[in-house]
Structures are given as C-alpha cells and as structure tokens.
Design a protein around this motif. Structure first.
Motif, PDB file in Angstrom:
ATOM      1  N   LYS A 177       0.825  -1.198   0.000  1.00  0.00           N
ATOM      2  CA  LYS A 177       0.000   0.000   0.000  1.00  0.00           C
ATOM      3  C   LYS A 177       0.866   1.259   0.000  1.00  0.00           C
ATOM      4  O   LYS A 177       0.626   2.213  -0.740  1.00  0.00           O
ATOM      5  N   GLU A 178       1.893   1.227   0.819  1.00  0.00           N
ATOM      6  CA  GLU A 178       2.787   2.377   0.936  1.00  0.00           C
ATOM      7  C   GLU A 178       3.481   2.636  -0.410  1.00  0.00           C
ATOM      8  O   GLU A 178       3.605   3.782  -0.842  1.00  0.00           O
ATOM      9  N   LEU A 179       3.890   1.558  -1.071  1.00  0.00           N
ATOM     10  CA  LEU A 179       4.556   1.722  -2.369  1.00  0.00           C
ATOM     11  C   LEU A 179       3.639   2.384  -3.387  1.00  0.00           C
ATOM     12  O   LEU A 179       4.058   3.222  -4.180  1.00  0.00           O
ATOM     13  N   LYS A 180       2.375   1.983  -3.345  1.00  0.00           N
ATOM     14  CA  LYS A 180       1.411   2.569  -4.289  1.00  0.00           C
ATOM     15  C   LYS A 180       1.326   4.079  -4.079  1.00  0.00           C
ATOM     16  O   LYS A 180       1.356   4.861  -5.031  1.00  0.00           O
ATOM     17  N   ILE A 181       1.235   4.471  -2.821  1.00  0.00           N
ATOM     18  CA  ILE A 181       1.126   5.905  -2.518  1.00  0.00           C
ATOM     19  C   ILE A 181       2.393   6.640  -2.939  1.00  0.00           C
ATOM     20  O   ILE A 181       2.346   7.706  -3.552  1.00  0.00           O
ATOM     21  N   LYS A 202       4.426   5.838  -5.232  1.00  0.00           N
ATOM     22  CA  LYS A 202       4.538   5.883  -6.684  1.00  0.00           C
ATOM     23  C   LYS A 202       3.673   6.998  -7.255  1.00  0.00           C
ATOM     24  O   LYS A 202       4.115   7.790  -8.089  1.00  0.00           O
ATOM     25  N   SER A 203       2.452   7.086  -6.764  1.00  0.00           N
ATOM     26  CA  SER A 203       1.551   8.084  -7.338  1.00  0.00           C
ATOM     27  C   SER A 203       2.013   9.504  -7.031  1.00  0.00           C
ATOM     28  O   SER A 203       1.782  10.421  -7.806  1.00  0.00           O
ATOM     29  N   ALA A 204       2.694   9.702  -5.900  1.00  0.00           N
ATOM     30  CA  ALA A 204       3.148  11.050  -5.563  1.00  0.00           C
ATOM     31  C   ALA A 204       4.621  11.264  -5.899  1.00  0.00           C
ATOM     32  O   ALA A 204       5.200  12.281  -5.549  1.00  0.00           O
ATOM     33  N   LEU A 205       5.203  10.295  -6.586  1.00  0.00           N
ATOM     34  CA  LEU A 205       6.621  10.337  -6.957  1.00  0.00           C
ATOM     35  C   LEU A 205       7.541  10.632  -5.765  1.00  0.00           C
ATOM     36  O   LEU A 205       8.324  11.568  -5.766  1.00  0.00           O
ATOM     37  N   TYR A 206       7.411   9.798  -4.736  1.00  0.00           N
ATOM     38  CA  TYR A 206       8.320   9.877  -3.601  1.00  0.00           C
ATOM     39  C   TYR A 206       9.274   8.689  -3.652  1.00  0.00           C
ATOM     40  O   TYR A 206       9.027   7.727  -4.382  1.00  0.00           O
ATOM     41  N   PRO A 207      10.378   8.717  -2.883  1.00  0.00           N
ATOM     42  CA  PRO A 207      11.257   7.547  -2.852  1.00  0.00           C
ATOM     43  C   PRO A 207      10.467   6.299  -2.476  1.00  0.00           C
ATOM     44  O   PRO A 207       9.528   6.426  -1.689  1.00  0.00           O
TER      45      PRO A 207
END
Ligand code: ADP
Ligand code: ZN
Length: 836
Positions: free
Chosen positions: A720-724, A726-731
């Motif tokens: 879930k954290e990865l999805k978020i 990715k969508s906000a272009l964070y590490p």
C-alpha cells in the motif's frame, strides 16, 4: 624531475589542488602536509597531473606517511561518496581517518628490537640500501627519527620504498599517529639492548662484572633479562619497585647502553564493573531450522567472495542476532573480517554485551565516548588486520578493514544511519551497499520493519531475501490490542492520559513481577505551556518551535537549540498568570503512574529513559540494569526503548499515543508509525511461555499504518505504501534532494535561494519536479532563517542520479555564494530524510 601531485583537502570546495613534489615514487594514498592559503593542512595525494607546469606551484611541505594511509578501495569508496553526496573528496577522506590525528606532525620510526643477526645478514644481501638505512636507525638510537632526517642523510630517491620494505620485513615500526594524538597514555618500559640480548655470552660477562661492584644494578638487569626472555613487558616503575633498586642504578645501566627505555601505549582498559545485560553465550543455543538455513545460505555467499546483497527479514525476536554471531565466528576462524553497523551504539549497550559474551575482545567496538587515543589505537589495529571484527555506528562504514568479507547493517531502517551534518551527508546503509560492491563481499541488511526502499529493492530483485518467520525458542508474537481513546473518553474509561484498560493490565503484570514498558514518543513533562487567558504558546526565540516544559527543573526549554527560560510568573503577551501544560511527555506519564498506584495503595517502582535521563554517562546502563534485574517494574521511555532491548521479563508494552508520529508533516509518517509500533511492541513476550501484550492507545485506530502493525500485515502495509509513493513520486521512485539556504538576514537568505532556483532548469525540462524556494514549518533554526528548495528526480529516467547531480553542479559553478558567517550559507542534502 619535478612532479605535480593532485591533493584532496578537507575543505568544502569540490576540487583537487596541485602541488609540486620532488619524490619520484608513486605516493597515491599518502597523507601530506601542504600550505593552503595561510594555513598548513593535511591532505591526501590522490593522483598526478603531467600537464600542469610544476614551477608555478607550491611544493608539498612534508609527506606524513611511509606507506599508503588509504588503500585503493578506500580511495575509490570515498571518491564515490564525495561524488554522490556532492561533497569534496577531502571531506569524505576525513571520515576515513580517526579523529584526533592532528596535521602538524611527523611520522617517526622506531626500530623493532627483536630482529636477529641472520635477518640482518639477509637484508644486507638482498637490499643493501635498506640495510644501510636500518643501520643508521639502530645507531642513532634516538627515540624520534623522522623521515626528513633520513632524507637528509641519505640522498636516495626512494626513501619511502626503503622504509616500507623495512616495515614489511618487521625491522622497523612506523608510528605516524602516536605522537600526534595528545591523549595517548604512554608508559615507560625497559628492554635490554638487542646487541646484548642477541649475544648471551657477552651479556653474561657484563652481568658478572656489574655484580661484583653494583649488586642492585645486577639484580635489576637479571630481572629485566628473565622477563624479556619470557616475552613479558617490563614496566619501569614496577621493575624498580619489585627489585628495590633506585633510579640512579637504572641510570647507570642506561649510561652503559645495556638497557634502553621504550615507550609503549598503555592500553589497559579501565575495569568494567557493570553487570552484563547478557547472561549466556548465545553461540551455544540450538539453532532453529530457519536459522540454520539462513546461516548456510549466507556462509555460501561469504565463501563466494563476490558482491551479494541480502535482506534478512526476521520478525522481532526471531534471532537475527544469533545468525550474525554464527557468521562472525566463521569469519574469525577463516581469518577474514567483518563490519557490523548498529544504530546509535551508545543507545544499545545490551547488543554490545551480547557480542562481547560470544567473542570477548576479538570484537572491537567503536563508539562516540571513546577517547581519541583509544580510537587511534583501535583504528591502527584494524588497519594492520589484527582486529577483524568491528562494531560501530554509521561512521564505522569507513573503518580500514583488511580482507573484508561481510558487512552487516542491523536495523537498517533506522534513521540514525543518515548523517545530517557535516558534509558528506551520507547514509551509511546505502554506503554499505557501495562498499560491499567495491570489496566483493556479502552484505546483510537486517530488520523486522525494513525501510520502504529496502523492501522495494527486494521486490525488484536487487537484494536477495532470507526470512525468519517465527520467534526463536517457541515464543509467540505479542497480541496487539488497540484502544480507541475517543470512545474510551466518552465512556469515562480514561484516567489522565492512561486508559483504564491499560492501567488494569499494568497492575496485573506488576503483581506478577513481570516487566512493563510504557512508550511515549515525547520526552519531558509536557511539550508546551499555554496561557489560559490569551492562548499564546511559548516558543523559542531562535528556532521556530515550541518550548517544552520540564517539571523537575521548572523551566521551558527548546529541544532543538537548548535555549531555556524560567517558568513565567506572568504571560509575556497579556500579563495573565494562569498557565496550562498541554500535551504530555514521558515525565508526566511517569508521574501519573506513580500517583495512580499510590492512591490504590500498590507499591510500584517506575523509572524513565529518555534523552534527559540518560545524558549522564552510564545512567542508561543503570536504568537498564535495574529493569533487567526486576528492581524497576515499569520503564517509561521514548524511542530509545525501542532500540534493540531484549529482556525476557517484559510481557506488556503500552503505547500512550500512537498518533504522534502519524501527524507529522512528513511523507514517511506512515512508515515510521508502522516501524515504531512494530518495534516497540516487539519488546514484549520474547520468552516462550510468557505471552506478550501490546496496548495501543490511539484516536485513529482505522489508519492503515496502525492497522497493519496491529495485525502484523507486513506485505499489505508495504504494498500500500509503495502505491502511494509511486503516485506522488516519492522515494523509492524518485530521488529527493533538499537544498537549504540559511542565514541571519531573512531577505538575503531568500534572495540567494531565489537566485539559485533560477540556475536550475524549469520543471517541464528533464522530468523534474522542483519546489520552492519555500518557507519550511521550522522557518528559523538556531537564529538562522531558512529557505528550502526541494527536488524530486524521477528514478525511472535518471536511475543513478547522474543527470540531476550534473544539473546541480552546473548551477553551483554559476552561482557565487559568499561563504562567511554573517551572510548566507547553503547545504545540499542528497536522499534527504528531513522534514520540511
Ligand atoms: P531479533 O534481533 O531478531 O529481534 P534476537 O536475536 O534478539 O532477535 O533474539 C531474541 C531472543 O531469542 C534472544 O534472547 C536470543 O537469545 C533468543 N534466541 C534466538 N535464537 C535462539 C535459539 N535458537 N534458541 C534459543 N533462544 C534463541
Ligand atoms: Zn531554539
């Protein structure tokens, strides 16, 4: 011929400096003394340049080493760090030498007393020049022979190779650091001159002569002789005392050149009276199947002598440490070496005890409380390869290991691996990956709660995962119980900051003499003081943050810069006199517990562990010892209690406010919440048959990080954290770079920041997202106004970060910043972890 050396200096300017030198040998990796501006500075020769005119240059003043101080791998490693984090090479090289080595020093040379005449004859045959230099060293007998005096005496062009040859063959010892470290304790020892000790008949003759006239001298001489023959060190004072001889007798033996004084470092460590926080040699425990498998896999990897990065995922209490211990034993036996990084070593005394229990002094610990001299001595032993197992905090990644075969980064998610300042602002976890690659060795990143970055690296196949899915020795994972504090308050089931549910649990455990940890991620009594009339909250004058109220000393203090004021009589803004302490820290929790149980007539003992109570040296150990032995029932603490504590008797952990971390303005807030709850909860129920309970008080029981921690939904959380992210272009999908400008004049600071931003390309180009300059939440720190520029560089386009670094370097070269304390300063933080 005059050559031109390129020298790296520890200055914040990313360039190398050229100096001329007459030495013809290749001195790359040697430290040199050079004039830089008006100062003398120690630098490192990192290369040569034939295209520069040597005549115009200053000459190197002195070469400080007679063999390379930095290995090729270390030069490469530090170069990489400097390039990656945009620091100078010199700054990075400084990390790779122990602090306390001063610059204005000479390397000096000591003759090894125990050479034999056969050795000497061989040397004469094989290397006459070396033998000549050695002869000079022996006859000059002065304690401090330095290189320049040798260079003056012998006009050889290859003095360095000669000395290196003598050093390698064991004829001499080079002490480049001893005399420069001011605090090394040295003791005088006595040795018989090698001329005598190598010729016993001659010595006996002398002894008989002396005996007739000076019996005391003879007694001293035989004493030294007997000890020296046994390979023992003879301390001067002890020898005089035991033989009842006087100083004048010793002096005449010295005058006769029979006895020499030799200074040695006194490395006797002060007696350690602490009780150990570990009571078994864990190497003797029978391994679980998963542990056996992990150890076998990792051994194979170590023996392959190739770069192989692993992530060791083990739930809390699964016995990751035991896996490390077995691998280290293997490495010791094979004559290889290993580096173990742990977060904030001074905060993890128990882990150190566990290593000591298994390996004793074979495992060296580098920690911040070490004296400079101890650090230098240890450093040298590591470089010589006599110390092969080294444990330490982040800077230990720069230790000069010989034959490095394994790097372990324990609790790899820990934020203390990131250096905030000074430059280079490296992350030791990431640096470990680079070093393991350069040294072709095995890397283990261990954690029950990995960083999202590491989880991602496993996902894309960069790291190999090894799992320990169950607690060792049959212990169960603890049961997490969430308490909805909003609901509890409605039903009157709250007493101060503690729910009655938690209080009942605490009482039950204390009656059974089991250990209780209460976790509150805030120290002090209450973080802020509010005026009840006008509502103003006291803030630090130098930093844009609120002052914490400390009840014990009745003061308000800034946790950032230390600024302290007395508890006010009247409000500085409206004159009111009614204040209220808002929020609650560790000290208030401690008081509440004491008051509650006192009112019930139950005797308990509560202790507190946070940065305030452990500041005193040794205090943390005492607190832990008392809790370990059961003198303390309840330990109230901040995040420090989450770090590596492994006490069997703990069966209850209470989290006062799980939302504290969650509401921080930080894209890592969910990750940190999940990690903290899992880690602090993981302290409970580590022994089989003693079930652990974790009570989590929260106003947001439905938030996914809290839910995932409570239900041990590891993969669900990270996915879930990865999805978020990715969508906000964070590490890990982007590289985050934070550029900070700060200065005591706000307008100037802003002006510089805006100008720098203009030198970076517009957002549309290069697929970059550049924000700012903006004013951060903490707009002022330690008296300086701050402005930030945030860059998110898409990793799918710029994987290595080379493109964005080139853009920044280019902007820097066009940007003229007047670096002086009164104007504006600049900080570049690659892979930043700061909040803004
Ligand atoms: P982790 O670092 O994974 O949280 P530890 O290495 O601290 O776990 O181990 C937790 C506890 O379990 C320690 O007290 C350790 O001695 C014990 N332990 C680990 N492995 C075994 C084993 N094979 N048999 C018995 N006890 C073990
Ligand atoms: Zn402050």
């Amino acid at each position: 011929m005059i050559k031109v050396a390129l020298v790296a200096l520890p200055v914040p300017v990313n360039q190398l400096y050229s100096y001329s030198m007459s030495e013809q040998e290749n001195l790359v990796g040697y430290r040199v003394l050079v004039q830089f501006g008006t100062r003398m500075m120690t630098g490192v020769i990192v290369g040569y340049d034939d295209n520069i005119q040597a005549r115009e240059l200053k000459a190197i003043n002195e070469v400080l080493d007679i063999k390379p101080f930095y290995s090729n791998e270390m030069l490469q490693f530090t170069k990489f760090i400097a390039d990656y984090y945009l620091s100078s090479w010199g700054e990075a090289l400084k990390l790779a030498s122990p602090p306390g080595i001063s610059s204005e020093s000479n390397t000096f040379i000591e003759v090894n007393e125990d050479y034999s005449y056969d050795d000497l004859l061989n040397l004469r045959k094989s290397s006459p020049k070396s033998a000549e230099v050695f002869h000079y060293l022996v006859i000059s007998k002065s304690k401090k022979i330095n290189i320049s005096s040798i260079k003056k005496t012998f006009k050889y062009s290859s003095v360095y190779s000669i000395l290196e040859n003598l050093d390698r063959k064991g004829f001499i010892k080079i002490n480049s650091d001893i005399i420069v470290a001011p605090h090394i304790r040295k003791v005088k020892t006595l040795v018989i001159d090698p001329l005598f000790i190598n010729n016993e008949n001659y010595l006996m003759e002398e002894l008989q002569k002396i005996e007739q006239k000076h019996p005391y001298q003879a007694r001293l001489l035989s004493y030294i002789y007997i000890h020296q023959k046994d390979g023992k060190t003879v301390h001067q004072e002890i020898a005089l005392d035991e033989t009842k001889t006087e100083r004048k007798d010793l002096q005449s033996l010295k005058n006769k050149k029979i006895i020499l004084t030799k200074y040695i470092e006194d490395t006797v460590v002060s007696n350690n009276e602490n009780i150990s926080l570990s009571n078994v040699n864990e190497l003797t425990l029978k391994l679980t199947n998963e542990q056996t498998f992990a150890i076998e896999e990792l051994k194979k990897s170590i023996n392959s002598n190739s770069f192989s990065p692993h992530y060791l995922q083990g739930v809390t209490g699964s016995g990751k440490t035991i896996v490390y211990l077995h691998l280290i034993r293997e490495i010791l036996e094979a004559g290889k070496s290993a580096l173990i990084l742990v977060p904030e070593i001074s905060l993890t005394p128990q882990l150190i005890d566990r290593f000591k229990m298994s390996f004793g002094d074979a495992a060296a610990v580098l920690h911040s409380k070490m004296s400079d001299s101890d650090r230098i001595i240890t450093w040298r032993q590591i470089a010589e390869g006599t110390l092969r197992i080294v444990i330490g905090a982040r800077s230990t990644i720069f230790a000069p290991m010989v034959n490095l075969s394994l790097i372990i980064v324990d609790e790899e998610h820990d934020l203390s691996y990131k250096q905030e300042s000074p430059s280079p602002r490296y992350n030791a976890r990431d640096a470990a990956i680079v070093r393991a690659n350069l040294e072709n060795c095995t890397l283990i990143l261990g954690s029950a709660t990995p960083s999202v970055e590491t989880y991602y690296n496993v996902l894309i196949g960069k790291f190999k995962k090894i799992e320990l899915t169950t607690r060792a020795d049959g212990a169960m994972l603890p049961k997490f119980i969430p308490i909805d504090m909003g609901e509890a308050r409605k039903h009157g089931a709250v007493n101060g900051s503690l729910s009655t549910f938690l209080l009942d649990k605490v009482e039950e455990k204390v009656q059974k003499k089991e250990g209780v940890i209460i976790f509150q991620n805030r120290r002090g009594f209450s973080p802020v003081l509010r005026c009840n009339d006008c509502g103003i909250v006291y803030e630090c004058e130098h930093c844009a943050i609120k002052l914490s109220y400390h009840k014990s000393r009745n003061v308000l203090r800034c946790h950032y810069c230390g600024y302290t004021i007395a508890y006010p009589d009247n409000c500085s803004s409206c004159g009111g006199s009614q204040f209220e302490a808002v929020g609650y820290g560790t000290q208030r929790i401690e008081d509440e517990l004491i008051d509650y149980f006192k009112a019930k007539g139950i005797k308990i003992s509560v202790d507190r562990m946070d940065m305030d109570t452990i500041r005193k040296k040794g205090n943390q150990r005492k607190i832990l010892e008392n809790f370990y032995t059961g003198k303390t029932d309840i330990l109230v603490g901040t995040q420090i209690v989450t770090k590596g504590m492994n006490f069997d008797r703990v069966t209850l952990v209470g989290v006062i406010n799980a939302d504290l971390q969650l509401f921080q303005p930080d894209f890592r807030a969910n990750e940190k919440t999940y990690q903290i709850l899992t880690q602090v909860g993981g302290r409970a129920g580590r022994k089989a048959g003693m079930e652990g309970t974790v009570v989590i008080q929260t106003y947001t029981p439905r938030s996914y990080s809290i839910q995932s921690a409570i239900n041990n939904q590891f993969d669900e959380f990270y996915q879930k954290e990865l999805k978020i992210r990715k969508s906000a272009l964070y590490p890990p999908y982007s590289r985050l770079i934070l550029i900070e400008f700060y200065g005591d004049e706000e307008e100037m600071t802003h002006y510089y920041a805006v100008n720098f931003r203009r030198l970076l390309p517009p957002n549309e180009d290069n697929n970059l997202e550049i924000f700012g300059p903006f004013i951060p939440t903490m707009y002022k720190a330690a008296g300086n106004y701050r402005r930030l520029i945030l860059i998110k560089a898409d990793k799918s386009i710029d994987k290595s970060g080379n493109k964005i670094r080139a853009l920044i370097k280019n902007a820097l070269s066009n940007f003229h910043l007047n670096i002086s304390p009164t104007t504006v300063m600049m900080k570049i933080d690659i892979d930043s972890y700061s909040q803004f």
